[in-house]
Design an enzyme around this catalytic site. Structure first.
Site, PDB file in Angstrom:
ATOM      1  N   HIS A 168    -119.125 -13.278  -7.980  1.00 13.64           N
ATOM      2  CA  HIS A 168    -118.620 -12.404  -8.816  1.00 13.64           C
ATOM      3  C   HIS A 168    -118.388 -11.776  -9.536  1.00 13.64           C
ATOM      4  O   HIS A 168    -119.877 -11.136 -10.459  1.00 13.64           O
ATOM      5  CB  HIS A 168    -118.442 -13.661  -9.436  1.00 13.64           C
ATOM      6  CG  HIS A 168    -117.286 -14.912  -9.874  1.00 13.64           C
ATOM      7  ND1 HIS A 168    -117.327 -16.399 -10.514  1.00 13.64           N
ATOM      8  CD2 HIS A 168    -116.577 -15.110  -8.741  1.00 13.64           C
ATOM      9  CE1 HIS A 168    -116.075 -17.108  -9.611  1.00 13.64           C
ATOM     10  NE2 HIS A 168    -115.666 -15.937  -8.863  1.00 13.64           N
ATOM     11  N   CYS A 264    -119.814 -16.408 -17.521  1.00 15.42           N
ATOM     12  CA  CYS A 264    -118.823 -17.667 -17.064  1.00 15.42           C
ATOM     13  C   CYS A 264    -118.519 -18.865 -18.049  1.00 15.42           C
ATOM     14  O   CYS A 264    -117.670 -19.223 -17.128  1.00 15.42           O
ATOM     15  CB  CYS A 264    -120.332 -18.465 -15.813  1.00 15.42           C
ATOM     16  SG  CYS A 264    -120.324 -16.605 -14.269  1.00 15.42           S
TER      17      CYS A 264
END
Length: 702
Positions: A168, A264
């Site tokens: 990511h 996150c």
């Protein structure tokens, strides 16, 4: 502190590592401590509540990664683009996040179900609000970026991730206040790094070492001058401190086991909108068509790999598989790239494979004039070995003189438009040159399985053979040589002096004498050492029969050069009886033309050696024209040069003891080439033996 800043978090009531969807999860199945995870999450929650407002979404059973709320969606103002998770393990989170956004007054946009996009994990706003950084490569697709630009009315900059540890964007990239950027360049391809460097000034770029990157230092939460992260080295803390940031470390090791940390675990839900910023996206898409034996030839795999390796993305729209053994297949593929520059690079590779841009039947090639002799316009199309056509004024025109690494020159004549492949140095004012990749197609042969499998000889391997396969390749080459000779065809040989040193001279001489060779290309050295052997029985002063050095032998090649220079040419020396055998003797006696291209290292040189490199290239090209096979015998420079001049469809055999030479020739892309890693003298000896076994003349069985 800015009270208006809000974050969304989800308590880790059901958190665990239940599956593997990234490298960090490997080996960590059910190895996370629930109590420790709760403690660490609460530590982060406590820090953030001191500096911002934290909202909570209720955790749900069966979706343990819901704790990573960064992936819920992407928020800008009161608009949110909901995530479309790539992995089915996380897709169950989508309705819960959608419900929360709707309940809190956001306008929710949803991407097509088959278009992955993983929210603020893969899309990060510049903290100044000037643009959106959006990633693709592992979890999110490039085709989602135009939707982001449209729905959020913001400029989108596409970055490609290439290290699966940083799957990511928020694992390796962290925009900070005041225009600073914390990032790990190793996670991105070269184009993306260049994009970053163009947008962020050097003094604003804070580059991480790998040790900090794998501790997820980039997976940080930035609130004004405060940066909250799992862990930072002393050097990183000092660097951030220098530019006015305060580091707050809070351990999040339990979440690292699932591939996440501070960023996150949070989603910023108050992202201000700048009224002067509007939608802009550089993603370009094309639909291409591929036809042929796509599966058994590996063509479809090569095409898709080329798209990815060159920074693009793809979607196979249609695939029609041939239903019979001889049937061809067809595929329509949507290709996307982060910019026109990248798209052009991708398409140039796909054109080489025979791909056709579907809308191109309605578009002519782009042309720009030559403004200075020998200089092409910028962005000119670079030609390949494959037969090429260009579309001019609605008509497809075959390009003449096909070769690689040239430009396509267009000339208007009373008889019609002419397209020629020309070297840059040969371009002239008054011509136009094809630029970009529009209106161009290459023609690739499509052969049936039966033809490929039944042919007694096939050059379709495009491989590099080791010593273990020499006999097999020799048998195939001998068969093809006999067929070409007996049909009145043309074989060109390019050879280096190693042919003489390894004892192959007598065998090559016989090939010329018996009509197997129609042109010889080489350098000064092949002729000098052949003549030295003919006159004095040595090569570089080594007795070719006894294999020992001869006293004073190091002068022999110079004596040979001097003798030929006295007579004025090789042909005159043959006529005078000075040269009584060998390769050059046979060329003269059998009217086989030869070209000797000189170099800076040549002694003498011989009178026949062409020391003007450009003229030598022109003469090489003339003799290659019409060739059906080229034998490249142990000459790196001349073999690679000839390979660059040769169009597709010409069978090539490259023999060299150096694997790098044959690999270089194989890499040019021709499927009609074979490379043989062996001693060239041995190869020629075996070739003569095999030719002696064949019946003559060649009789076609078709």
């Amino acid at each position: 502190m800015t009270p208006r800043i809000k974050f969304l978090m989800c308590a880790p009531d059901h958190y665990d590592v239940d599956y593997v969807i990234n490298p960090w999860m490997e080996g960590n199945i059910h190895k996370s401590s629930r109590d420790k995870a709760v403690e660490q999450w609460q530590g982060l929650h406590h820090i953030l509540k001191e500096h911002a407002i934290v909202d909570l979404v209720a955790p749900e059973k069966g979706v343990p990664d819901m704790v990573f709320t960064a992936n819920a969606g992407l928020v800008l103002g009161k608009n949110v683009v909901l995530s479309r998770f790539l992995h089915k393990e996380r897709q169950g989170e989508e309705p819960f996040f959608k419900a929360w956004f709707e309940q809190n007054g956001y306008t929710v946009y949803e991407l097509p179900k088959d278009l992955p996009f993983e929210g603020a994990g893969d899309a990060l706003l510049d903290r100044e609000g000037r643009w959106l950084w959006a990633a693709y490569g592992f979890r999110s697709e490039l085709d989602s970026h135009p939707y982001l630009a449209k729905w959020l009315d913001i400029e989108v900059l596409s970055l490609r991730l290439i290290d699966d540890r940083f799957y990511h964007l928020d694992t390796c990239f962290c925009p900070l206040a005041n225009g600073y950027l914390l990032y790990y360049p190793g996670a991105f391809d070269s184009y993306s790094n260049r994009m970053i460097e163009m947008r962020v000034a050097p003094e604003k770029r804070i580059i991480l070492e790998e040790a900090d990157a794998v501790n997820f230092a980039c997976n940080a939460v930035n609130i004004d001058h405060i940066v909250v992260m799992n862990k930072a080295s002393d050097a990183l803390k000092a660097r951030l401190s220098e530019v006015g940031f305060q580091i707050l470390e809070t351990p999040l090791t339990e979440f690292l086991k699932a591939g996440g940390a501070a960023k996150c675990l949070t989603l910023r839900t108050t992202e201000p909108v700048r009224d002067e910023v509007h939608a802009s996206v550089y993603v370009e898409s094309r639909i291409l068509k591929l036809e042929g034996h796509l599966l058994d030839s590996g063509l479809i795999n090569r095409a898709l790999d080329l798209i990815i390796d060159n920074g693009g993305s793809f979607q196979v729209l249609n695939f029609n598989l041939g239903t019979q053994r001889q049937s061809t297949s067809a595929a329509e593929v949507k290709v996307s790239a982060p910019s026109h520059e990248v798209m052009e690079s991708i398409l140039s590779h796909l054109i080489d494979l025979g791909a056709v841009d579907l809308p191109q039947d309605e578009r002519d090639a782009k042309l720009e004039p030559v403004e200075k002799n020998g200089v092409a316009p910028d962005d000119f199309y670079v030609t390949t070995i494959y037969p090429t056509e260009v579309r001019i004024s609605g008509e497809w025109i075959q390009v003449q003189n096909q070769r690689m690494d040239g430009a396509i020159a267009i000339t208007r004549t009373p008889q019609g438009t002419v397209a020629k492949c020309k070297l840059l140095r040969d371009l002239e004012v008054g011509e136009e040159v094809v630029v970009d990749v529009l209106g161009i197609r290459t023609i690739r042969k499509t052969e049936s399985r039966e033809k490929r499998n039944a042919e007694e000889f096939s050059f379709m391997s495009a491989g590099v053979s080791s010593e273990r396969r020499v006999e097999l390749v020799v048998e195939q080459v001998a068969w093809e040589l006999r067929k070409i000779r007996d049909a009145g065809g043309k074989v060109v040989v390019t050879a280096g002096p190693v042919v003489i040193h390894t004892g192959g001279g007598e065998h090559l001489s016989r090939l010329i004498r018996e009509g197997y060779v129609q042109a010889l290309l080489g350098g000064n050295a092949i002729a000098v050492h052949d003549i030295e052997q003919s006159m004095m029985g040595t090569s570089l002063g080594v007795d070719m029969k006894r294999g020992v050095s001869v006293r004073g032998g190091h002068r022999h090649h110079l004596k040979a050069i001097n003798t030929i220079r006295r007579h004025g040419s090789i042909a005159k020396a043959v006529e005078a009886g000075i040269i009584k055998g060998g390769i050059m003797y046979e060329c003269v006696k059998n009217n086989v033309p030869f070209v000797l291209a000189g170099s800076i290292r040549d002694d003498g040189p011989l009178p026949d050696t062409q020391m003007d490199l450009v003229k030598a290239q022109v003469e090489y090209t003339e003799h290659i024209r019409g060739a059906e096979m080229i034998l490249m015998l142990s000459s790196m420079l001349h073999s690679i040069g000839v390979g660059n001049m040769t169009p597709a469809g010409v069978k090539m055999v490259c023999v060299d003891i150096n694997p790098a030479v044959v690999t270089k020739l194989s890499d040019r892309g021709s499927v009609e080439s074979v490379g043989v890693v062996t001693d060239v003298g041995l190869f020629l000896s075996l070739l003569i033996q095999q030719l002696d076994k064949l019946t003559s003349p060649y009789v076609s069985t078709r």
